[in-house]
Write an enzyme that holds these catalytic residues in place. Structure first.
Site, PDB file in Angstrom:
ATOM      1  N   TYR A 277       0.809  -1.222   0.000  1.00 50.03           N
ATOM      2  CA  TYR A 277       0.000   0.000   0.000  1.00 50.03           C
ATOM      3  C   TYR A 277       0.844   1.274   0.000  1.00 50.03           C
ATOM      4  O   TYR A 277       0.424   2.297  -0.547  1.00 50.03           O
ATOM      5  CB  TYR A 277      -1.014  -0.021   1.151  1.00 50.03           C
ATOM      6  CG  TYR A 277      -2.224  -0.814   0.740  1.00 50.03           C
ATOM      7  CD1 TYR A 277      -3.217  -0.241  -0.055  1.00 50.03           C
ATOM      8  CD2 TYR A 277      -2.349  -2.155   1.068  1.00 50.03           C
ATOM      9  CE1 TYR A 277      -4.306  -0.976  -0.490  1.00 50.03           C
ATOM     10  CE2 TYR A 277      -3.429  -2.907   0.636  1.00 50.03           C
ATOM     11  CZ  TYR A 277      -4.402  -2.305  -0.144  1.00 50.03           C
ATOM     12  OH  TYR A 277      -5.470  -3.039  -0.597  1.00 50.03           O
TER      13      TYR A 277
ATOM     14  N   ASN B 276     -13.044   4.225  -7.053  1.00 53.32           N
ATOM     15  CA  ASN B 276     -11.600   4.478  -7.010  1.00 53.32           C
ATOM     16  C   ASN B 276     -11.170   4.984  -5.631  1.00 53.32           C
ATOM     17  O   ASN B 276     -11.942   5.641  -4.937  1.00 53.32           O
ATOM     18  CB  ASN B 276     -11.205   5.498  -8.079  1.00 53.32           C
ATOM     19  CG  ASN B 276     -11.507   5.002  -9.483  1.00 53.32           C
ATOM     20  OD1 ASN B 276     -11.589   3.795  -9.707  1.00 53.32           O
ATOM     21  ND2 ASN B 276     -11.692   5.919 -10.411  1.00 53.32           N
TER      22      ASN B 276
ATOM     23  N   HIS C  30     -15.024   2.566  -1.968  1.00 49.83           N
ATOM     24  CA  HIS C  30     -13.952   1.641  -1.602  1.00 49.83           C
ATOM     25  C   HIS C  30     -12.893   2.271  -0.704  1.00 49.83           C
ATOM     26  O   HIS C  30     -11.834   1.688  -0.499  1.00 49.83           O
ATOM     27  CB  HIS C  30     -13.301   1.066  -2.863  1.00 49.83           C
ATOM     28  CG  HIS C  30     -14.192   0.128  -3.611  1.00 49.83           C
ATOM     29  ND1 HIS C  30     -13.880  -0.365  -4.863  1.00 49.83           N
ATOM     30  CD2 HIS C  30     -15.401  -0.399  -3.294  1.00 49.83           C
ATOM     31  CE1 HIS C  30     -14.857  -1.162  -5.276  1.00 49.83           C
ATOM     32  NE2 HIS C  30     -15.790  -1.190  -4.344  1.00 49.83           N
TER      33      HIS C  30
ATOM     34  N   CYS D 230      -7.521   2.864  12.682  1.00 49.03           N
ATOM     35  CA  CYS D 230      -7.050   1.950  13.720  1.00 49.03           C
ATOM     36  C   CYS D 230      -7.792   0.618  13.631  1.00 49.03           C
ATOM     37  O   CYS D 230      -8.980   0.575  13.310  1.00 49.03           O
ATOM     38  CB  CYS D 230      -7.252   2.577  15.099  1.00 49.03           C
ATOM     39  SG  CYS D 230      -6.627   1.538  16.450  1.00 49.03           S
TER      40      CYS D 230
ATOM     41  N   CYS E 195      -9.553   1.005  17.806  1.00 48.54           N
ATOM     42  CA  CYS E 195     -10.421   2.123  18.205  1.00 48.54           C
ATOM     43  C   CYS E 195     -10.950   2.867  16.971  1.00 48.54           C
ATOM     44  O   CYS E 195     -10.787   2.415  15.844  1.00 48.54           O
ATOM     45  CB  CYS E 195      -9.684   3.071  19.156  1.00 48.54           C
ATOM     46  SG  CYS E 195      -8.429   4.114  18.364  1.00 48.54           S
TER      47      CYS E 195
ATOM     48  N   CYS F  55      -4.243   4.587  20.805  1.00 48.42           N
ATOM     49  CA  CYS F  55      -4.272   3.343  21.593  1.00 48.42           C
ATOM     50  C   CYS F  55      -3.096   2.408  21.290  1.00 48.42           C
ATOM     51  O   CYS F  55      -3.013   1.317  21.860  1.00 48.42           O
ATOM     52  CB  CYS F  55      -5.598   2.610  21.389  1.00 48.42           C
ATOM     53  SG  CYS F  55      -5.750   1.786  19.786  1.00 48.42           S
TER      54      CYS F  55
ATOM     55  N   SER G   2     -16.605  -1.533 -15.238  1.00 49.80           N
ATOM     56  CA  SER G   2     -17.267  -2.707 -15.809  1.00 49.80           C
ATOM     57  C   SER G   2     -18.545  -3.019 -15.047  1.00 49.80           C
ATOM     58  O   SER G   2     -19.358  -3.819 -15.482  1.00 49.80           O
ATOM     59  CB  SER G   2     -16.320  -3.916 -15.765  1.00 49.80           C
ATOM     60  OG  SER G   2     -15.900  -4.150 -14.432  1.00 49.80           O
TER      61      SER G   2
ATOM     62  N   ASN H  21     -17.178   3.875 -22.017  1.00 45.75           N
ATOM     63  CA  ASN H  21     -16.259   2.784 -21.739  1.00 45.75           C
ATOM     64  C   ASN H  21     -15.475   2.413 -22.988  1.00 45.75           C
ATOM     65  O   ASN H  21     -15.927   2.661 -24.106  1.00 45.75           O
ATOM     66  CB  ASN H  21     -17.032   1.546 -21.252  1.00 45.75           C
ATOM     67  CG  ASN H  21     -16.737   1.211 -19.804  1.00 45.75           C
ATOM     68  OD1 ASN H  21     -15.609   1.371 -19.342  1.00 45.75           O
ATOM     69  ND2 ASN H  21     -17.742   0.735 -19.083  1.00 45.75           N
TER      70      ASN H  21
END
Length: 255
Positions: A64, A99, A116, A124, A127, A154, A193, A217
């Site tokens: 990520y 997105n 999303h 967290c 908490c 925390c 899609s 599209n």
């Protein structure tokens, strides 16, 4: 039929946009499908699921942070900018997006529902703490940090505030999207899609209520059979062309 799209948009009472990965493709953001579902030889299921995070949070956070860096370097393209302009004109009431890249907001849209999550937001695992690292100015330091991120309140582990495979969509965002769809008389479907439900119900709700669906599209999708207008092409090119025609339509009272 394609020429009907500007008129439908110009005369809409409550226009919403439903967007997916195709909108951000021209900004250089790769999708999982582009890479054959692989990252560093790991299957996406190994780095984007709750199970993966429990098993190896370091691996998941490496993935990520890499995505954060890619998205941080991306800029809104013509599709994002056209949607922002339509909102500024008072025509587009909301963007409902699948997105997580924050580009709609960077382009200038104010009314956004992120189904999303957001790549720059962390939350967290224990908490209610949540923070948008981009807005707080902490993103650069966060990306440099080698240790796993901990909650400042925390001390529990932080996770990305995104929806992983196998997780339900956040109910608050989903209900907001459905309520917007119920009010809409036109839904502009761009670069998705529309295969992932329940999010993909959005254009169906508009259609069931007697509204119009316009799809943009590169290829036909599950939405195409219910679309009143289908425009094949890249989101940025089509949206800029549509914007020009909508403005022309509004100037010409006979449109």
């Amino acid at each position: 039929m394609i020429e009907e799209a500007p008129r439908i948009i110009a005369h809409s009472r409550f226009l919403i946009a439903f967007t997916g990965a195709g909108v951000s493709a021209e900004s250089g953001i790769p999708t999982f499908r582009d890479r054959g579902g692989l990252w560093e030889n790991y299957r996406i299921e190994e780095v984007a699921t709750p199970e993966a995070f429990r098993k190896d949070p370091n691996l998941v956070w490496s993935f990520y942070k890499m995505r954060m860096k890619i998205m941080k370097g991306a800029k809104p393209n013509n599709a994002h900018l056209a949607l922002a302009e339509l909102e500024k004109m008072g025509i587009l009431k909301a963007v409902i997006t699948q997105n997580i890249d924050n580009l709609h907001r960077e382009a200038g849209n104010q009314h956004i529902v992120e189904l999303h999550g957001n790549i720059y937001r962390v939350k967290c695992t224990r908490c209610d703490y949540m923070e948008n690292l981009l807005e707080s100015g902490k993103l650069e330091d966060f990306l440099k940090e080698k240790n796993l991120p901990k909650c400042p309140e925390c001390a529990s582990l932080l996770r990305p505030d995104v929806v992983w495979f196998g997780e339900p969509l956040p109910q608050e965002a989903l209900q907001k999207a459905f309520k917007l769809a119920e009010r809409a008389d036109v839904c502009l479907v761009v670069g998705t899609s529309a295969q992932v439900f329940p999010a993909a119900y959005v254009p169906y709700i508009v259609k069931d209520n007697g509204g119009s669906v316009i799809e943009i599209n590169t290829k036909e999708s599950g939405i195409t059979p219910i679309a009143d207008v289908f425009i094949r092409g890249k989101a940025g090119e089509v949206m800029q062309s549509l914007l020009v025609k909508v403005k022309r339509c509004l100037e010409n009272k006979k449109c």
